[in-house]
Scaffold this active site. Structure first.
Site, PDB file in Angstrom:
ATOM      1  N   HIS A 130       0.717  -1.356  -0.099  1.00 33.68           N
ATOM      2  CA  HIS A 130      -0.004   0.161   0.003  1.00 33.68           C
ATOM      3  C   HIS A 130       0.919   1.314  -0.075  1.00 33.68           C
ATOM      4  O   HIS A 130       0.358   2.317  -0.399  1.00 33.68           O
ATOM      5  CB  HIS A 130      -0.996   0.082   1.125  1.00 33.68           C
ATOM      6  CG  HIS A 130      -2.188  -0.847   0.870  1.00 33.68           C
ATOM      7  ND1 HIS A 130      -2.008  -2.182   1.539  1.00 33.68           N
ATOM      8  CD2 HIS A 130      -3.226  -1.058   0.019  1.00 33.68           C
ATOM      9  CE1 HIS A 130      -3.322  -2.600   0.998  1.00 33.68           C
ATOM     10  NE2 HIS A 130      -3.838  -2.062   0.233  1.00 33.68           N
TER      11      HIS A 130
ATOM     12  N   GLU B 105     -10.560 -11.080  -4.280  1.00 31.59           N
ATOM     13  CA  GLU B 105      -9.289 -11.163  -3.996  1.00 31.59           C
ATOM     14  C   GLU B 105      -8.635 -12.212  -3.007  1.00 31.59           C
ATOM     15  O   GLU B 105      -7.437 -12.267  -2.636  1.00 31.59           O
ATOM     16  CB  GLU B 105      -8.987  -9.685  -3.474  1.00 31.59           C
ATOM     17  CG  GLU B 105      -9.814  -9.095  -2.360  1.00 31.59           C
ATOM     18  CD  GLU B 105      -9.427  -7.705  -1.823  1.00 31.59           C
ATOM     19  OE1 GLU B 105      -8.600  -7.042  -2.325  1.00 31.59           O
ATOM     20  OE2 GLU B 105     -10.238  -7.228  -0.939  1.00 31.59           O
TER      21      GLU B 105
ATOM     22  N   CYS C 165      -9.343  -3.646 -10.179  1.00 40.43           N
ATOM     23  CA  CYS C 165      -8.971  -2.420  -9.518  1.00 40.43           C
ATOM     24  C   CYS C 165      -7.672  -2.676  -8.898  1.00 40.43           C
ATOM     25  O   CYS C 165      -7.120  -1.676  -8.179  1.00 40.43           O
ATOM     26  CB  CYS C 165      -9.855  -1.812  -8.432  1.00 40.43           C
ATOM     27  SG  CYS C 165     -10.095  -3.059  -7.226  1.00 40.43           S
TER      28      CYS C 165
HETATM   29  C1  PEP Z   1      -6.286  -5.230  -4.556  1.00 41.58           C
HETATM   30  O1  PEP Z   1      -6.010  -6.135  -3.568  1.00 41.58           O
HETATM   31  O2  PEP Z   1      -5.978  -5.688  -5.551  1.00 41.58           O
HETATM   32  C2  PEP Z   1      -6.808  -4.022  -4.246  1.00 41.58           C
HETATM   33  C3  PEP Z   1      -7.314  -3.023  -5.252  1.00 41.58           C
HETATM   34  O3  PEP Z   1      -6.962  -3.637  -3.068  1.00 41.58           O
HETATM   35  P1  PEP Z   1      -5.743  -3.105  -1.940  1.00 41.58           P
HETATM   36  O4  PEP Z   1      -4.476  -3.030  -2.861  1.00 41.58           O
HETATM   37  O5  PEP Z   1      -6.370  -1.799  -1.381  1.00 41.58           O
HETATM   38  O6  PEP Z   1      -5.538  -4.313  -0.960  1.00 41.58           O
HETATM   39 MG    MG Z   2      -6.945  -5.863  -1.751  1.00 41.17          MG
END
Ligand code: PEP
Ligand code: MG
Length: 578
Positions: free
Chosen positions: A195, A436, A507
């Site tokens: 992140h 996910e 995403c």
């Molecule tokens: C992902 O896991 O691909 C996602 C978009 O969520 P995050 O990166 O915030 O975990």
């Molecule tokens: Mg995620």
């Protein structure tokens, strides 16, 4: 001396500037070299600071009066005394000054990091929690040092070309640095889908992680060239290299400006398939960039970032206002608000729980369901904002149908509470789920019967499918979006959703990486959501792609057994003029 460091680029582009060294825990201290003949004096300065803090603690102890909290306070001071006397801190810092001729602030901060790392490795939650005490003691010593020295440089000034060099940065640190206008970020640790990297990418500045020894090797104020596309940092370049990079930098700027020409062009493949290009955001402030990108909606609003870097939690009004602003500014385009995905690497201050395996612990929807009051507040805020635009709710990290059922019940409960108050909201608000976790991918048909749309979080899907911690750079080389298992899952989710007529987006970071654009189009993906700065580059790739020509390649790729073979086929597909 000029030298080059290699790492993992998390955002392309070139930055040229000067190093600003950061310490973790927001202890920003300068790093400079002490002349040989002043080393003893520097050690005395450090010892003086320790003595001063010892005295402070004694005064506090003497002033403590008997009362209900006396025992607790006294134990706290004893603990701080013990930390202060720990040879790992005072003695080791003196040794560090003697050996490396660094300044006292730097030496003590480095020792703090080593102590913190040792605490982190302890398999005892109570002892691990004592990290905060170590940091507090070191902050006291730093205060004593900085307040009582005539020759300590002033705190770091952020000039227009500052490049932050840190050992590690948490997503919360990154959010704080967001306001500082650094031109690049460099870290020793990290991986491209952590992140921290995602926030760096959203800032649209070149950043490199996993440099391993950058903070040791780079000195305050060193001149740096950061090439995010080539994954390199050039430290103290000579004037020829510098002018070559200045030229490349201006060429890149020109190319970026040229891309703006397709901002209002509708994203569509050569054969006429329309594609939605959405943006990922962390805070309402990111909307500026979204507007510049020409995105046709927000595919992922990582709402948990509203909860970071603060002592209290955002209440319903504050959340409502943040969501309402985004809904209003997007003028009827979809705004997908993901309910808070806290836990793992994004934690609120003073989080009560310390999980042994945070990525597998009480994270995202699991935490929401465990803290229904917190969740209820957010759901009410999102629902109220839905009156001001096309707001959608996205549930992160689903692993079972029962979690969907529970969540839908809580949404209905929040709706009813608003109906009772006669508050306006969109009764038909769409609820989607993030796919996910491999279990969700495998059960996607069951999930779809209960959800209005899907969004594939490839960052976590890869992490959980391959059992690779996405924030651990020691295994970052094994994190592979082209692993046959990952491609099989992603293609299967898209096909199932398309067959059932359920809108599906990606995403995760794969959506914004143009090496995967054609492959994902070939899988049948028609909605991509990514960090805004990358959107026009992906759009350009889409405008050049012809689906019927891509499909046979995709079949070959899905049959290939090894990531190497897949990579070879993908390169050929991407090189082809379709
Ligand atoms: C992902 O896991 O691909 C996602 C978009 O969520 P995050 O990166 O915030 O975990
Ligand atoms: Mg995620």
């Amino acid at each position: 001396m000029s030298f080059i460091l290699h790492g993992v680029g998390v955002a392309g582009g070139i930055a040229i500037g000067h190093a600003r060294l950061a310490a973790p825990a927001a202890l920003e201290v300068a790093h400079y070299v002490i002349p040989k003949n002043q080393v003893d004096q520097e050690i005395l300065r450090l010892n003086g600071a320790f003595a001063m803090v010892r005295k402070e603690l004694e005064t506090l102890q003497a002033s403590a009066t008997d009362g209900p909290t006396f025992a607790e306070f006294s134990a706290f001071l004893d603990l701080h005394h013990m930390i202060l006397d720990d040879p790992m801190l005072a003695e080791a810092a003196s040794h560090c000054i003697a050996q490396t001729h660094c300044n006292a602030e730097w030496a003590i901060t480095k020792q703090m990091e080593q102590l913190l790392a040792q605490f982190e490795a302890i398999d005892d939650a109570y002892l691990r929690e004592r990290k905060a005490d170590v940091t507090q003691v070191v902050k006291r010593v730093l205060k004593a040092l900085l307040g009582h020295s005539g020759n300590v440089p002033s705190p770091i000034k952020h000039t227009g070309d500052s490049i932050l060099v840190a050992h590690d940065l948490s997503p919360a640190d990154m959010m704080q640095y967001k306001q500082h206008q650094f031109v690049a970020f460099l870290t020793d640790l990290g991986s491209s889908t952590s992140h921290t990297a995602i926030v760096a990418r959203s800032l649209n500045i070149p950043s490199i992680v996993a440099l391993h020894h950058a903070r040791q090797l780079i000195f305050e104020n060193d001149r740096l060239i950061v090439d995010g596309s080539q994954n390199v940092v050039i430290v103290n370049p000579d004037k020829h290299v510098l002018s070559e990079y200045r030229l490349r930098q201006s060429q890149l700027g020109l190319a970026r400006r040229k891309l703006q020409r397709i901002k209002t062009v509708v994203a569509m493949t050569l054969d006429g398939t329309p594609i939605e290009l959405y943006a990922n955001i962390e805070l309402p402030e990111d909307l500026e960039q979204v507007k510049e990108s020409g995105a046709t909606g927000i595919g992922l609003f990582r709402s948990e970032f509203l909860f970071l870097n603060r002592d209290n939690l955002p209440d319903e009004e504050e959340q409502f206002e943040a969501y309402r602003i985004v809904a209003v500014k997007m003028r009827g385009l979809p705004v997908t608000i993901r309910t808070f995905d806290l836990g793992a690497d994004k934690n609120i201050k003073n989080a009560k729980r310390v999980a042994v395996n945070p990525a597998l612990g009480l994270r995202a929807i699991r935490l929401c369901l465990a803290e229904p009051q917190l969740f209820h507040t957010q759901l009410r805020a999102i629902l109220r904002a839905s009156h001001f635009g096309q707001v959608r709710i996205l549930i992160p990290m689903l692993s079972s149908v029962s979690e969907i059922d529970q969540t839908l019940r809580l949404i209905e409960y929040a709706k009813q509470s608003l109906r009772d108050e006669k508050a306006a909201f969109d009764e038909k608000i769409q609820v989607g789920g993030m796919i996910e976790i491999p279990a969700a991918a495998l059960c996607v048909d069951m999930f779809m019967r209960k959800l209005n749309f899907l969004s594939i979080g490839t960052n976590d899907l890869i992490q959980y499918t391959l059992a690779i911690d996405r924030v651990d750079d020691a295994v970052a080389h094994l994190y592979d979006p082209l692993h046959p298992a990952v491609l099989w899952l992603v293609s299967r989710i898209i096909q199932s959703a398309n067959r059932a007529n359920v809108p599906v987006a990606i995403c995760g970071e794969m959506a914004g990486d143009i090496q995967f654009t054609r492959l994902l189009l070939g899988f049948g993906l028609q909605q991509f959501s990514m960090y805004p700065a990358q959107l026009l580059t992906v759009k350009r790739e889409i405008l050049k792609s012809h689906l019927p020509d891509i499909t046979p390649w995709v079949h070959k790729i899905l049959k290939a057994e090894s990531p190497e073979k897949i990579y070879g086929l993908l390169m050929k597909l991407n090189d082809k003029v379709l």
